[in-house]
Design a protein around this motif. Structure first.
Motif, PDB file in Angstrom:
ATOM      1  N   ASP A 135     -39.764  26.309 -48.848  1.00  0.00           N
ATOM      2  CA  ASP A 135     -39.634  24.959 -48.295  1.00  0.00           C
ATOM      3  C   ASP A 135     -38.238  24.876 -47.699  1.00  0.00           C
ATOM      4  OD1 ASP A 135     -39.792  22.324 -47.628  1.00  0.00           O
ATOM      5  OD2 ASP A 135     -39.902  21.560 -49.671  1.00  0.00           O
ATOM      6  N   LYS A 136     -38.180  24.992 -46.357  1.00  0.00           N
ATOM      7  CA  LYS A 136     -36.921  25.316 -45.687  1.00  0.00           C
ATOM      8  C   LYS A 136     -36.250  24.068 -45.123  1.00  0.00           C
ATOM      9  CE  LYS A 136     -34.608  29.011 -43.716  1.00  0.00           C
ATOM     10  NZ  LYS A 136     -33.684  28.873 -44.842  1.00  0.00           N
ATOM     11  N   HIS A 137     -35.074  23.754 -45.686  1.00  0.00           N
ATOM     12  CA  HIS A 137     -34.261  22.643 -45.203  1.00  0.00           C
ATOM     13  C   HIS A 137     -32.884  23.096 -44.742  1.00  0.00           C
ATOM     14  CE1 HIS A 137     -36.998  19.351 -46.468  1.00  0.00           C
ATOM     15  NE2 HIS A 137     -37.435  20.306 -47.285  1.00  0.00           N
ATOM     16  N   ILE A 138     -32.513  24.343 -45.019  1.00  0.00           N
ATOM     17  CA  ILE A 138     -31.279  24.911 -44.479  1.00  0.00           C
ATOM     18  C   ILE A 138     -31.590  25.427 -43.079  1.00  0.00           C
ATOM     19  CG2 ILE A 138     -29.467  26.635 -44.781  1.00  0.00           C
ATOM     20  CD1 ILE A 138     -30.194  26.719 -47.760  1.00  0.00           C
ATOM     21  N   PRO A 139     -30.843  24.997 -42.073  1.00  0.00           N
ATOM     22  CA  PRO A 139     -31.166  25.419 -40.706  1.00  0.00           C
ATOM     23  C   PRO A 139     -31.009  26.920 -40.505  1.00  0.00           C
ATOM     24  CG  PRO A 139     -29.072  24.248 -40.767  1.00  0.00           C
ATOM     25  CD  PRO A 139     -29.691  24.084 -42.114  1.00  0.00           C
ATOM     26  N   VAL A 140     -31.714  27.431 -39.504  1.00  0.00           N
ATOM     27  CA  VAL A 140     -31.751  28.863 -39.211  1.00  0.00           C
ATOM     28  C   VAL A 140     -30.696  29.197 -38.156  1.00  0.00           C
ATOM     29  CG1 VAL A 140     -33.212  30.721 -38.312  1.00  0.00           C
ATOM     30  CG2 VAL A 140     -34.197  28.953 -39.797  1.00  0.00           C
ATOM     31  N   LEU A 172     -27.299  21.097 -49.752  1.00  0.00           N
ATOM     32  CA  LEU A 172     -28.425  21.179 -48.818  1.00  0.00           C
ATOM     33  C   LEU A 172     -29.247  22.377 -49.287  1.00  0.00           C
ATOM     34  CD1 LEU A 172     -29.857  20.280 -46.194  1.00  0.00           C
ATOM     35  CD2 LEU A 172     -28.324  21.824 -44.954  1.00  0.00           C
ATOM     36  N   TYR A 173     -30.513  22.151 -49.674  1.00  0.00           N
ATOM     37  CA  TYR A 173     -31.237  23.157 -50.446  1.00  0.00           C
ATOM     38  C   TYR A 173     -32.541  23.606 -49.781  1.00  0.00           C
ATOM     39  CZ  TYR A 173     -28.305  21.448 -54.320  1.00  0.00           C
ATOM     40  OH  TYR A 173     -27.254  21.083 -55.129  1.00  0.00           O
ATOM     41  N   ASP A 174     -32.854  24.892 -49.980  1.00  0.00           N
ATOM     42  CA  ASP A 174     -34.206  25.411 -49.820  1.00  0.00           C
ATOM     43  C   ASP A 174     -34.832  25.533 -51.211  1.00  0.00           C
ATOM     44  OD1 ASP A 174     -33.903  25.646 -47.097  1.00  0.00           O
ATOM     45  OD2 ASP A 174     -33.808  27.840 -47.065  1.00  0.00           O
ATOM     46  N   ARG A 175     -36.162  25.414 -51.264  1.00  0.00           N
ATOM     47  CA  ARG A 175     -36.893  25.642 -52.509  1.00  0.00           C
ATOM     48  C   ARG A 175     -37.824  26.831 -52.304  1.00  0.00           C
ATOM     49  NH1 ARG A 175     -36.900  21.196 -56.249  1.00  0.00           N
ATOM     50  NH2 ARG A 175     -38.903  21.869 -57.097  1.00  0.00           N
ATOM     51  N   ILE A 176     -37.764  27.779 -53.233  1.00  0.00           N
ATOM     52  CA  ILE A 176     -38.515  29.027 -53.143  1.00  0.00           C
ATOM     53  C   ILE A 176     -39.480  29.095 -54.316  1.00  0.00           C
ATOM     54  CG2 ILE A 176     -38.352  31.524 -52.953  1.00  0.00           C
ATOM     55  CD1 ILE A 176     -36.763  30.029 -50.806  1.00  0.00           C
ATOM     56  N   THR A 214     -43.723  29.728 -44.826  1.00  0.00           N
ATOM     57  CA  THR A 214     -42.606  28.792 -44.740  1.00  0.00           C
ATOM     58  C   THR A 214     -43.116  27.418 -44.330  1.00  0.00           C
ATOM     59  OG1 THR A 214     -41.191  30.623 -44.032  1.00  0.00           O
ATOM     60  CG2 THR A 214     -40.308  28.405 -43.784  1.00  0.00           C
ATOM     61  N   VAL A 215     -42.660  26.395 -45.050  1.00  0.00           N
ATOM     62  CA  VAL A 215     -42.939  25.003 -44.716  1.00  0.00           C
ATOM     63  C   VAL A 215     -41.596  24.298 -44.556  1.00  0.00           C
ATOM     64  CG1 VAL A 215     -45.143  25.013 -45.931  1.00  0.00           C
ATOM     65  CG2 VAL A 215     -43.081  24.312 -47.146  1.00  0.00           C
ATOM     66  N   GLY A 216     -41.638  23.041 -44.123  1.00  0.00           N
ATOM     67  CA  GLY A 216     -40.401  22.299 -43.954  1.00  0.00           C
ATOM     68  C   GLY A 216     -39.968  22.240 -42.503  1.00  0.00           C
ATOM     69  N   PRO A 217     -38.840  21.569 -42.235  1.00  0.00           N
ATOM     70  CA  PRO A 217     -38.437  21.278 -40.855  1.00  0.00           C
ATOM     71  C   PRO A 217     -38.082  22.494 -40.020  1.00  0.00           C
ATOM     72  CG  PRO A 217     -36.757  20.555 -42.426  1.00  0.00           C
ATOM     73  CD  PRO A 217     -37.959  20.911 -43.223  1.00  0.00           C
ATOM     74  N   TYR A 218     -37.760  23.621 -40.641  1.00  0.00           N
ATOM     75  CA  TYR A 218     -37.375  24.814 -39.871  1.00  0.00           C
ATOM     76  C   TYR A 218     -38.401  25.934 -39.991  1.00  0.00           C
ATOM     77  CZ  TYR A 218     -32.964  22.317 -39.719  1.00  0.00           C
ATOM     78  OH  TYR A 218     -32.005  21.353 -39.520  1.00  0.00           O
ATOM     79  N   ALA A 219     -39.613  25.591 -40.389  1.00  0.00           N
ATOM     80  CA  ALA A 219     -40.633  26.608 -40.658  1.00  0.00           C
ATOM     81  C   ALA A 219     -40.942  27.457 -39.441  1.00  0.00           C
ATOM     82  CB  ALA A 219     -41.907  25.935 -41.173  1.00  0.00           C
ATOM     83  N   ASP A 220     -40.971  26.851 -38.257  1.00  0.00           N
ATOM     84  CA  ASP A 220     -41.382  27.595 -37.071  1.00  0.00           C
ATOM     85  C   ASP A 220     -40.344  28.597 -36.604  1.00  0.00           C
ATOM     86  OD1 ASP A 220     -39.655  25.535 -36.393  1.00  0.00           O
ATOM     87  OD2 ASP A 220     -40.542  25.240 -34.407  1.00  0.00           O
ATOM     88  N   LEU A 221     -39.144  28.602 -37.205  1.00  0.00           N
ATOM     89  CA  LEU A 221     -38.077  29.520 -36.800  1.00  0.00           C
ATOM     90  C   LEU A 221     -37.950  30.718 -37.731  1.00  0.00           C
ATOM     91  CD1 LEU A 221     -35.324  26.887 -35.888  1.00  0.00           C
ATOM     92  CD2 LEU A 221     -36.909  28.056 -34.341  1.00  0.00           C
ATOM     93  N   VAL A 222     -38.804  30.782 -38.762  1.00  0.00           N
ATOM     94  CA  VAL A 222     -38.683  31.832 -39.782  1.00  0.00           C
ATOM     95  C   VAL A 222     -39.808  32.838 -39.622  1.00  0.00           C
ATOM     96  CG1 VAL A 222     -38.619  32.301 -42.254  1.00  0.00           C
ATOM     97  CG2 VAL A 222     -37.608  30.187 -41.361  1.00  0.00           C
TER      98      VAL A 222
END
Length: 323
Positions: A104-109, A44-48, A60-68
């Motif tokens: 690009d955030k796919h690892i949950p926060v 399960l990856y983030d891309r930086i 930050t983009v991706g499904p968890y962007a609003d939590l970062v």
């Protein structure tokens, strides 16, 4: 400042981790607990991506962007600034200038999967490549340890033992891979300090032993037999996490009743990891959990996988890959 053209950029892919075993010792005078843990990197990856910029920034983009957080306190920005501040002593001709970090955030926060630490490891690797620093991963480990206890492991990935605060890392030899189903909370995460405080509350008056890893897990990792791995899973923080979020016990019970070979909460949680024997079992368990609940995101992954890896490099020299 180094002469870096605006079109240059480096992208790194970095995995999440789960803790196959987490043994927690007594709270010390410094407020920290000695640990013994087995890290396991999963797919399960983030891309930086980092590019030269007039000022330090993170987007930050991706499904968890609003939590970062998108300010200078973000661990990814701190990682870039730390490496820049040490670049000359690490061989650069001059101190590099600011970078813009896009995650690009796919690892949950706040999920016990070291998402923030993964991003920091990815930024260290990306900036070292962008700035053409002739470094090995081992050269970045001291900086990684300054940023957080999980960061050194995520430079390397695979399986590894962590001791001290988890930042003293040594690889574990293993063969093959394990299939996992991850249940990810769609509600509030768990704060690591809060979970440790609950651990202390639950053990108030008890004599907590110094942490030791089990021989059973080390043996299981040599063959990656799913039943042996499942039987050896252990997390001393699990009771504290369940105390704070009781529904996690329901998730674990549901997965085991649906056929998982083993289960545990990863790190401080609330992610629950189920080990299965095959892709087919992973699919069956995923469908069963989705139908039964409690509600959460369900992801199928494998492990172990490699740590932070450069996947696109347009820096001032050829991509180093950082061995």
């Amino acid at each position: 400042m180094t002469d870096i053209q605006p079109s240059q950029r480096v992208t790194v892919r970095v995995p999440a981790k789960i803790n196959l075993e987490l043994a927690v010792g007594p709270r010390g005078d410094d407020g920290f607990h000695p640990l013994a843990t087995v890290f396991h990197a999963v797919s399960l990856y983030d891309r930086i991506t980092v590019t030269p910029a007039p000022d330090w920034s993170v987007t930050t983009v991706g499904p968890y962007a609003d939590l970062v957080p998108d300010n200078q306190d973000n661990l990814a920005v701190r990682a870039a600034k730390l490496l820049a501040s040490r670049a000359v002593e690490l061989g650069a001709e001059s101190q590099p200038g600011p970078v813009a970090v896009v995650m690009d955030k796919h690892i949950p926060v706040a999920a016990g999967m070291a998402g923030g630490s993964a991003d920091a490891a990815g930024v260290l690797l990306a900036c070292a490549d962008l700035w053409d620093l002739a470094l090995l991963r081992e050269d970045l480990e001291p900086l990684a340890a300054e940023l957080g206890s999980d960061v050194p492991f995520l430079l390397h990935g695979g399986n590894a033992v962590g001791t001290g605060r988890g930042d003293e890392v040594s690889p574990v030899l293993s063969r093959g891979e394990v299939h996992w189903v991850l249940w990810l909370s769609t509600d509030e995460g768990l704060s690591t300090p809060e979970v440790y405080a609950e651990f202390d509350r639950l053990h108030e008056g008890d004599e907590v032993p110094m942490p030791e890893l089990s021989a059973e897990l080390m043996t299981a990792l040599r063959t990656m037999d799913p039943d042996a791995v499942g039987a050896a899973l252990r997390n001393d923080l699990q009771a504290a996490s369940i105390s704070l979020q009781p529904r996690l016990a329901e998730v674990i019970d549901a997965g085991l009743e649906l056929g998982a070979r083993g289960a545990l909460i990863s790190g401080s949680g609330p992610t629950v990891a189920f080990v299965v024997a095959s892709q087919a079992e992973a699919l069956d368990l995923s469908m069963g959990l989705a139908a039964r609940g409690p509600k959460g995101d369900i992801v199928r992954v494998t492990g172990p996988v490699a740590g932070a890896t450069v996947v696109d490099s347009r820096g001032p020299g050829p991509s180093l890959g950082l061995a």
